[in-house]
Design a protein around this motif. Structure first.
Motif, short mmCIF file in Angstrom:
data_model
loop_
_atom_site.label_atom_id
_atom_site.label_comp_id
_atom_site.label_asym_id
_atom_site.label_seq_id
_atom_site.Cartn_x
_atom_site.Cartn_y
_atom_site.Cartn_z
N HIS A 160 -6.94 -0.63 5.24
CA HIS A 160 -5.53 -0.62 5.63
C HIS A 160 -5.42 0.43 6.71
O HIS A 160 -5.51 1.62 6.44
N ASP B 162 -3.93 -4.87 7.42
CA ASP B 162 -4.84 -5.07 6.31
C ASP B 162 -5.92 -6.06 6.75
O ASP B 162 -5.61 -7.18 7.16
N ASN C 11 -7.94 -7.38 4.82
CA ASN C 11 -8.05 -8.35 3.74
C ASN C 11 -6.85 -9.29 3.81
O ASN C 11 -5.74 -8.91 3.47
N HIS D 67 -3.42 -10.98 -2.17
CA HIS D 67 -3.59 -9.82 -3.05
C HIS D 67 -2.40 -8.88 -2.89
O HIS D 67 -1.54 -9.11 -2.06
N HIS E 46 -0.76 -4.54 -3.68
CA HIS E 46 -1.10 -3.15 -3.36
C HIS E 46 -0.51 -2.11 -4.28
O HIS E 46 0.62 -2.24 -4.73
N ASP F 53 -5.94 -1.85 -2.66
CA ASP F 53 -5.79 -3.26 -3.04
C ASP F 53 -5.68 -3.45 -4.54
O ASP F 53 -6.27 -2.71 -5.33
#
Ligand SMILES: [Mn+2]
Ligand SMILES: [Mn+2]
Ligand SMILES: [Zn+2]
Ligand SMILES: [Zn+2]
Lengths: 138, 138
Positions: A39, A87, A89, A93, A95, A106
Motif C-alpha cells: 500500500h 494497493d 493487490n 480483499h 483492510h 490486508d
DNA sequence: TCAATACTTTAGAGCCGTTCTAAAGAGAGA
DNA sequence: TCTCTCTTTAGAACGGCTCTAAAGTATTGA
C-alpha cells in the motif's frame, strides 16, 4: 546482431493497457510489483524511485499511478482525507487501518464475511464494497 | 428582572463536552443537528452558516467539527482523499458512496451483515468497522 | 459585581498533497 | 527515417486544511 527487444511481463501488462512501455512506467512498475503486495502513496513511490536512481518527476508518478489504477493494475484506497494509497493487490480483499501510524494491512476476503448487502437506490450498481477495520494499538 | 439563561439541549450537549456554549458553536450545532441526519463537509457548513447570516470563520468551523467529533457528537468519514465528511449520525451504520457525484447515503447497520471479523494483529483493538458500498449511477 | 483567568475566535499566512499547463522528448507505425 | 501521437516534465496553481498570534468572550470566585 540486430536490435533486440525483451518482452517482460511488465511490458506486456503495459501494452495490454494501451500504455507505451516507457522507461518511467517500466521502472515504477518494477519497483511496485516486485516482492510482496503493498500500500504505497505517490510520495513514497517517488522517493523510492529517487533512491533507486530512477529519475521520474512527481507528476509522472501521479499520472502512472492513476493510469495503472484505471487499467486495473492498482486499486486506490482512501482511509484518511488528504492522502491516497495505491494497493498492488487488486484481488477482492479488505483492510486493517492502524489509526496510530496510518498504515494499512490486508485482510483476506474470506476473513470478513459480509453476508448481506442492501440494494442500492435509484438503480445504481455496486462497483466495490470496502471494509475498513479501524484498529488502535494500545 | 435578572439575567436569564436558556438551557437548550444543545447548550447541555456542549457543556457535557466541556465546550463553552459560544454563539458560534450553538449556531453551527443548530444548523447541523436540526432536521435529518447529514453528511456535511467543512466548506458546506461554512457556506450554510453564511447563508443563515451566521458570521463564523472557516477556522472555527474546522475547530468545531473536530471538537464535536472528539466529543462523539459527530463522526468523521473519509471516502475520497482530499475532503472529509462529518456525519451527524453517530450510531452504528454504514454508507453508500455514489462515485458519480461523491455524496454519501446511510445504510442501516442491520442491512449489512458482517458476520465474521479477523482478530487484529499485535493485540490491536478494533475501534470501528466501516463498510463503504461504492456505487455508480449508470 | 467585576476583575482575573482561561478558553475561543479570527484573519490571514502557510502547508501539503495533488493537478494543471504548455513545451520538450520519446515511442511506434508507415 | 519521417511523422504523428503519446508521454514526460518543471513549475505554477489549486484546494482543503492547519497554524499563528492577537483580539474577543465565557466563567470563576472574591
Ligand atoms: Mn486520485
Ligand atoms: Mn480531520
Ligand atoms: Zn490491500
Ligand atoms: Zn452516515
Amino acid at each position: 546482431m540486430t536490435t533486440e527487444k525483451r518482452y517482460t511481463p511488465i511490458i506486456s501488462k503495459l501494452r495490454d493497457a494501451n500504455l507505451r512501455p516507457t522507461r518511467q512506467r517500466i521502472a515504477l512498475a518494477e519497483l511496485m510489483f516486485r516482492g510482496e503486495d503493498r500500500h504505497i502513496s505517490a510520495e513514497m513511490l517517488h522517493k523510492e524511485a529517487t533512491t533507486a536512481r530512477v529519475s521520474v518527476s512527481l507528476a509522472t508518478v501521479y499520472n502512472t499511478l492513476h493510469q495503472f489504477t484505471q487499467a486495473g493494475l492498482l486499486r486506490e484506497i482512501a482511509v484518511e482525507a488528504g492522502r491516497s494509497y495505491f494497493d498492488t493487490n487488486t484481488s477482492n480483499h479488505h483492510h486493517f487501518y492502524f489509526e496510530n501510524d496510518g498504515h494499512l494491512e490486508d485482510v483476506h476476503a474470506d476473513e470478513v464475511v459480509v453476508s448481506s448487502l442492501p440494494t442500492p437506490p435509484g438503480g445504481a450498481k455496486i462497483s466495490r464494497v470496502d471494509v475498513v477495520i479501524r484498529v488502535r494499538q494500545d
